[in-house]
Write an enzyme that holds these catalytic residues in place. Structure first.
Site, PDB file in Angstrom:
ATOM      1  N   CYS A 126      82.838 -37.209 -66.220  1.00 52.53           N
ATOM      2  CA  CYS A 126      81.468 -37.701 -66.402  1.00 52.53           C
ATOM      3  C   CYS A 126      80.705 -37.604 -65.088  1.00 52.53           C
ATOM      4  O   CYS A 126      79.536 -37.202 -65.059  1.00 52.53           O
ATOM      5  CB  CYS A 126      81.485 -39.142 -66.902  1.00 52.53           C
TER       6      CYS A 126
ATOM      7  N   ASP B 278      88.573 -56.457 -41.155  1.00 56.83           N
ATOM      8  CA  ASP B 278      87.624 -57.319 -40.471  1.00 56.83           C
ATOM      9  C   ASP B 278      88.434 -58.426 -39.794  1.00 56.83           C
ATOM     10  O   ASP B 278      89.594 -58.649 -40.147  1.00 56.83           O
ATOM     11  CB  ASP B 278      86.641 -57.896 -41.496  1.00 56.83           C
TER      12      ASP B 278
END
Length: 757
Positions: free
Chosen positions: A23, A438
């Site tokens: 798609c 992080d």
């Protein structure tokens, strides 16, 4: 003078109806052929398309029209409305599946009656109902598939929808020719009409089932994420004419004044005009310690207010605000994110033309080949062979192998508090080279804690801590709370403190046991005449490590210092060690200052070059993009607003569920709990699920790969094609949910050795 070309416009659209990377390819190719479209980036995981275009050559309306012509829907940009649209799509897919299932059951009943010799008792129903059921199925619940196949085919795009319609129309054509042959006595067309019609019904229904399964996976993931995001209402308290009212965030403008109560998130960028507090900006900047805010201080939208109430004058909204700049960085990261073609779609990429080739080969063999070999073509057998190839070639099991494995893997992950938002994760994580983290709130607790107490000669650590905690027990400052918690952890009793006064930015002081005690920053102590000579070396050592330091003075004399740091999570070091043992290189990308980042890196086992500090949100994404350009697969783990671009840019982004809604929205995987070792569990689940997908493909291809060449001989009855289709799907279902029929566990976890030097 050479004319400077204007930069292209950007259009970001949310798409409904996407099921697989075919798609994404269909959308990309369809839009790229428009004159004026510069670049198309499709995100299957987030069901979005980012189009860069020249508005002088192509309009936004034309771009939207192509998407709808291809059979996809355009969703509202709002998250809540998008989820409602997804639910409607799921309900529509369910309704079409039920319709197809009912028609297939009725068709199977007629087939069974025919096999049992009861067809004659049905009279004309035995002949007329089968073609009617097939036509209703293909043009009724299967109509959207037909339209998508038509739009793809006319653009030269061969995808799974096109292959389905080849099979369905082969069934309709074979059935119609069989009826005509019987009606007019043409022996060359003596095809088993009921069997062909039944195949058209069944393949369409199986395709509807595959589409429903893919839609179900996405909607369930979106619902789980929405439950996390809905905890933060998108409103602000605006003060107008002395009256406070709650309004939607989009109605707040520059110059408005908003009230931020203790513990609330600051909605927008602005300047404090009234009140004082401490603001936790860790989710925005990466700094773990709260920042003092008073009149004239700037505040950033997305940061968390502390104990005080603030009145904020809004200075930036819309594209100028910090959050919008982060969103812009996210969009850029998404556009640069490496594309991904799923394994099943890589198979289909050559499988579709192979089926068409075998169909033509079968036709040519029984026409031109038969004429060359025996002197006369066998047109009837040629048509039967071509139709049988298309019927046998429809890959029901191939199309369902990946969604079924994803459902199994997603359910297992959810039971462990891991939300996998997109099936592409199972492909993206099959090889991992780098896991970047992080710092604040991800590898660390995200809040300050006492890391060390240093006492001056003649004083003990407990006595210093006891005096400081007696004062801080009257304070709401996060550092003060940390001091009190540390004293309680040591079982220290707190003496009575009198005449306590706390002033923002100046520390806290009071009288304890008849002596004046002051707890403040080094700068403020010096301003009050307190000398640091006896503890100057300890102070420099703590500051060099990135710690925050408070001094404790009694009667104007320094008696000790207390250092604060953001402590690592209990399982952080074990996770880093485990990653290295699996051949995966860890990295630390943080907005915090270098000293604190290096100190944490040493504790957890990062090398010096693996720690990169002081990074802005877009810079984190840039570092990841640089690694990807070297061919590395990168996973990023974070929780803050400043992590969103990096989460998007990474091959797979993992968000901590306690983080911000922007981080959660940008991620592919959400960890509901802050437990870091769940990252390893994600990799383990992905490894097993990918192995399950490969096993399913092997099983499915065993039927289709053998059946298609046999069908080209013209000797395969459509009934056997239908039986093979049902059997292959059943085997894939059994392997996905009941056990392991084909070995799917490689000897190693399947992660590549790091190629980072």
């Amino acid at each position: 003078m050479e004319k400077t070309q204007a930069p292209p416009n950007q259009l970001l659209l949310r798409i409904g109806g996407m099921q697989c990377s075919f798609c994404a390819s269909t959308i990309s190719r369809g839009l790229s052929r428009l004159a004026g479209v510069v670049e198309v980036s499709v995100s299957l995981a987030h069901e979005e398309v980012l189009v860069q275009y020249d508005p002088g050559r192509v309009s936004e309306g034309r771009i939207r029209a192509v998407l709808t012509d291809l059979g996809y829907t355009l969703r509202d940009a709002g998250r809540e409305k998008a989820l409602e649209a997804e639910k409607k799509e799921l309900e529509t897919a369910r309704r079409r599946l039920l319709q197809g299932a009912a028609l297939s059951l009725l068709s199977f009943g007629l087939m069974l009656a025919r096999w049992l010799g009861l067809a004659e008792t049905l009279g004309p129903w035995g002949t007329g109902l089968m073609p009617l059921l097939a036509v209703i199925t293909v043009f009724g619940p299967g109509r959207p598939i037909l339209l998508m196949a038509y739009q793809a085919l006319r653009r030269g795009i061969w995808n799974q929808h096109v292959l389905l319609e080849f099979a369905a129309f082969a069934g309709l054509t074979g059935g119609a020719l069989g009826l005509l042959g019987k009606r007019f006595g043409v022996s060359a067309l003596s095809f088993p009409a009921p069997d062909f019609f039944a195949v058209a019904t069944f393949v369409t229904t199986y395709h509807l089932l595959s589409g429903y399964a893919s839609t179900l996976v996405r909607v369930r993931s979106s619902e789980a994420v929405w439950k996390l995001l809905s905890l933060r209402p998108p409103t602000a308290r605006v003060v107008r004419n002395g009256v406070e009212e709650v309004v939607p965030l989009e109605e707040v403008g520059v110059g408005d004044r908003i009230r931020v109560r203790p513990g609330e998130a600051i909605p927008l960028d602005g300047v404090v005009v009234e009140g004082s507090s401490y603001v936790d900006e860790s989710l925005v900047t990466g700094e773990p310690l709260p920042v003092e805010k008073g009149a004239g201080s700037e505040v950033i939208g997305g940061s968390i207010n502390g104990p005080g109430s603030l009145l904020v004058d809004v200075r930036r909204v819309g594209e100028e605000s910090f959050l919008e700049r982060v969103v812009h960085a996210v969009e850029e990261a998404r556009a640069r994110k490496p594309g991904l073609l799923l394994l099943v779609d890589r198979v289909l990429a050559w499988y579709v033309p192979a089926v068409v080739g075998f169909a033509l080969l079968g036709f040519l063999f029984w026409t031109l080949g038969a004429w060359l070999l025996v002197g006369s073509p066998n047109v009837g057998r040629a048509i039967l062979a071509m139709l049988a190839v298309f019927v046998m070639g429809y890959p029901c099991a191939l199309g369902m192998s990946s969604p079924l494995a994803m459902i199994r893997g997603g359910s297992e992950a959810a039971s462990r508090g891991i939300l996998i938002r997109a099936g592409e994760v199972f492909e993206a994580l099959r090889r991992v080279d780098v896991v970047a983290f992080d710092k604040t709130g991800t590898l660390t607790q995200g809040r300050p804690a006492v890391s060390e107490v240093v006492a001056a000669p003649g004083w003990s650590q407990d006595r210093v801590l006891r005096l400081a905690a007696a004062l801080e027990d009257h304070s709401e400052h996060p550092l003060g709370r940390a001091v009190v918690e540390a004293a309680k952890a040591r079982g220290l009793g707190l003496p009575e403190a009198r005449d306590v006064s706390a002033r923002p930015g100046q520390g806290i002081e009071g009288v304890i046991e008849g002596q004046r005690v002051l707890v403040a920053s080094p700068r403020h102590l010096r301003e009050n005449g307190v000398a640091w000579d006896s503890l100057s070396e300890a102070l420099e050592r703590q500051l060099a490590s990135g710690a925050t330091v408070s001094g404790v003075a009694v009667a104007g004399r320094l008696v000790g210092l207390i250092a604060f740091a953001d402590a690592p999570k209990s399982d952080a070091k074990a996770l880093i060690s485990s990653l290295r043992r699996q051949g995966i290189r860890p990295m630390l990308l943080t907005g915090d200052h270098a000293a604190a980042a290096r100190a944490l890196g040493e504790i957890l086992g990062f090398s010096e070059e693996e720690v990169q500090a002081g990074l802005l949100p877009g810079e984190k994404a840039e570092r990841i993009h640089a690694l990807q350009k070297r061919g590395l697969q990168v996973v990023f783990v974070g929780d803050g607003i400043n992590d969103a671009p990096a989460l998007t840019q990474a091959n797979a982004g993992v968000a901590i569920g306690a983080g911000t809604d922007i981080a959660i929205e940008a991620a592919d995987i959400v960890l509901v709990s802050p437990r870091l070792m769940a990252v390893l569990e994600v990799f383990e689940i992905v490894r097993r699920t990918y192995g399950k997908t490969v096993a399913n493909l092997v099983l499915a291809f065993a039927f289709n790969g053998i059946g298609v060449p046999l069908a080209a001989t013209g000797l395969v009855h459509p009934v056997w094609a239908m039986v093979a289709m049902v059997t292959s799907v059943s085997v894939v279902l059994l392997n996905s949910f009941a056990g392991r029929l084909v070995g799917s566990r490689p000897a190693r976890p399947g992660f590549a050795r790091p190629r980072v030097t």
